[in-house]
Design a protein around this motif. Structure first.
Motif, PDB file in Angstrom:
ATOM      1  N   TYR A 119      -9.114  -6.431  -3.000  1.00  0.00           N
ATOM      2  CA  TYR A 119      -7.724  -6.099  -2.719  1.00  0.00           C
ATOM      3  C   TYR A 119      -6.778  -7.088  -3.407  1.00  0.00           C
ATOM      4  O   TYR A 119      -7.077  -8.277  -3.529  1.00  0.00           O
ATOM      5  N   ASN A 120      -5.623  -6.565  -3.803  1.00  0.00           N
ATOM      6  CA  ASN A 120      -4.568  -7.378  -4.406  1.00  0.00           C
ATOM      7  C   ASN A 120      -3.496  -7.611  -3.343  1.00  0.00           C
ATOM      8  O   ASN A 120      -2.858  -6.667  -2.892  1.00  0.00           O
ATOM      9  N   SER A 229      -3.791   3.692   2.818  1.00  0.00           N
ATOM     10  CA  SER A 229      -3.166   3.623   1.493  1.00  0.00           C
ATOM     11  C   SER A 229      -3.758   4.650   0.542  1.00  0.00           C
ATOM     12  O   SER A 229      -3.646   4.508  -0.673  1.00  0.00           O
ATOM     13  N   SER A 230      -4.408   5.686   1.067  1.00  0.00           N
ATOM     14  CA  SER A 230      -5.054   6.690   0.219  1.00  0.00           C
ATOM     15  C   SER A 230      -4.053   7.332  -0.737  1.00  0.00           C
ATOM     16  O   SER A 230      -2.986   7.783  -0.345  1.00  0.00           O
ATOM     17  N   SER A 232      -2.271   5.891  -2.940  1.00  0.00           N
ATOM     18  CA  SER A 232      -1.168   5.000  -3.317  1.00  0.00           C
ATOM     19  C   SER A 232      -1.685   3.830  -4.138  1.00  0.00           C
ATOM     20  O   SER A 232      -2.735   3.269  -3.833  1.00  0.00           O
ATOM     21  N   ALA A 233      -0.949   3.486  -5.163  1.00  0.00           N
ATOM     22  CA  ALA A 233      -1.310   2.327  -5.957  1.00  0.00           C
ATOM     23  C   ALA A 233      -0.760   1.048  -5.340  1.00  0.00           C
ATOM     24  O   ALA A 233      -1.376  -0.003  -5.411  1.00  0.00           O
ATOM     25  N   VAL A 234       0.418   1.163  -4.708  1.00  0.00           N
ATOM     26  CA  VAL A 234       1.076  -0.006  -4.126  1.00  0.00           C
ATOM     27  C   VAL A 234       1.607   0.356  -2.740  1.00  0.00           C
ATOM     28  O   VAL A 234       2.207   1.417  -2.558  1.00  0.00           O
ATOM     29  N   THR A 235       1.372  -0.524  -1.777  1.00  0.00           N
ATOM     30  CA  THR A 235       1.951  -0.373  -0.443  1.00  0.00           C
ATOM     31  C   THR A 235       2.925  -1.522  -0.224  1.00  0.00           C
ATOM     32  O   THR A 235       2.530  -2.688  -0.258  1.00  0.00           O
ATOM     33  N   HIS A 250       4.655   3.722   0.667  1.00  0.00           N
ATOM     34  CA  HIS A 250       3.653   3.804  -0.395  1.00  0.00           C
ATOM     35  C   HIS A 250       4.281   4.271  -1.693  1.00  0.00           C
ATOM     36  O   HIS A 250       5.257   5.028  -1.705  1.00  0.00           O
ATOM     37  N   LYS A 252       3.189   5.344  -5.944  1.00  0.00           N
ATOM     38  CA  LYS A 252       2.170   5.587  -6.977  1.00  0.00           C
ATOM     39  C   LYS A 252       2.663   4.997  -8.290  1.00  0.00           C
ATOM     40  O   LYS A 252       3.847   5.030  -8.593  1.00  0.00           O
ATOM     41  N   LEU A 253       1.732   4.478  -9.066  1.00  0.00           N
ATOM     42  CA  LEU A 253       2.106   3.909 -10.354  1.00  0.00           C
ATOM     43  C   LEU A 253       2.471   5.015 -11.332  1.00  0.00           C
ATOM     44  O   LEU A 253       1.760   6.013 -11.454  1.00  0.00           O
ATOM     45  N   ASP A 254       3.594   4.836 -11.988  1.00  0.00           N
ATOM     46  CA  ASP A 254       3.998   5.747 -13.046  1.00  0.00           C
ATOM     47  C   ASP A 254       3.429   5.214 -14.347  1.00  0.00           C
ATOM     48  O   ASP A 254       3.596   4.041 -14.673  1.00  0.00           O
TER      49      ASP A 254
END
Length: 285
Positions: A119-120, A229-230, A232-235, A250, A252-254
């Motif tokens: 995890y980050n 966080s399913s 989602s790239a970033v929470t 949440h 999502k990465l563009d």
């Protein structure tokens, strides 16, 4: 007779499969060095680097509870799992074993630590000055299930009092359903995914019916897809320390997104400072 089915690459006498793992590759001969950084230097290191951490969900012998500590200090002044930094050259499991030994006085072999996930973690605040600079971690979270004897020892040691306000065994269902850090809830959710994977692995190795194996596989996929966080790239998490309440959103990465820190021009310094900095940076590898 029906042939016995096993997962490929991992025969019975080798390490079992895990849903996630953190493989270590050592190139050449690496010697770990003991280095102590003064507070100011360590603060600069936190500004420039992302720390590698080995954290642990310590699980009760019955498997229904995890050991959590209510921290007094940043970066997470609330309920959290135990762990800490890993040293250069340590495998994540070896670092996890050392962290458990330090916190709980339990000497558990590295092979007992199962990787739950990587995890980050990014924090707005930290304990070191300047506190508002925050800190960032790459954490490998492990699961360690205690024996009954270790369970008794863990209740006696109960972490460092200077860092923790309270420690308690918390039901897994309470973490999943309660107001805890979204990151902690994700760790525990993924621990449950790991258990469901183990059930699927066991059923396959025991050549259970295709119907039973399919049911276990569907259960695993459904549960794993229901993670906090399913998708989602970033929470993004907000935490009110006064009320100890969390809110999160949440994102999502563009693919067209650019790292803001890379695109943003550096703040102007004293006259002549830019030239000095450019000269210094050109010498860095």
């Amino acid at each position: 007779s029906r042939a016995r089915i096993r997962f490929p690459c991992f025969p019975p006498d080798r390490t079992p499969l895990t849903m996630f793992r953190t493989a270590q590759f050592i190139t050449g001969k690496f010697a770990t060095k003991k280095v102590f950084l003064e507070d100011k230097t360590y603060g600069l290191a936190l500004d420039a680097l992302t720390k590698a951490c080995s954290d642990i969900l310590v699980v009760s012998p019955k498997g229904d509870k995890v050991l959590l500590g209510k921290r007094k200090v940043h970066p997470q002044p609330d309920w959290w799992l135990i762990g800490g930094r890993s040293r250069p050259g340590q495998s994540p499991q070896l670092a996890a074993s050392a962290n458990v030994n330090r916190e709980l006085k339990i000497n558990a072999a590295p092979s007992r630590f199962e990787v739950v996930g990587n995890y980050n973690l990014v924090w707005q605040f930290r304990q070191q000055e300047p506190k508002s600079n925050g800190t960032a971690d790459i954490s490998t979270v492990h699961a360690l299930t205690l024996t009954e004897e270790e369970f008794k020892v863990s209740q006696q040691s109960m972490f460092e009092k200077a860092e923790y306000e309270e420690v308690k065994w918390t039901p897994i269902t309470t973490v999943l359903e309660g107001d805890f850090s979204p990151a902690l809830k994700q760790f525990v959710h993924d621990l449950c995914s790991l258990r469901k994977f183990r059930s699927l692995e066991k059923a396959t190795n025991e050549s259970q019916s295709d119907k039973d194996i399919a049911a276990l596989a569907r259960d695993l996929i459904k549960w794993h897809g229901s993670a906090p966080s399913s998708g989602s790239a970033v929470t993004h998490v907000d935490f009110d320390e006064a009320t100890r309440k969390y809110t999160s959103r949440h994102a999502k990465l563009d693919p067209d997104d650019v790292d803001a820190s890379a695109a943003k021009p550096a703040a102007a310094g004293p006259p002549g400072e830019d030239a000095k900095q450019k000269k210094k940076k050109s010498k860095q590898p």
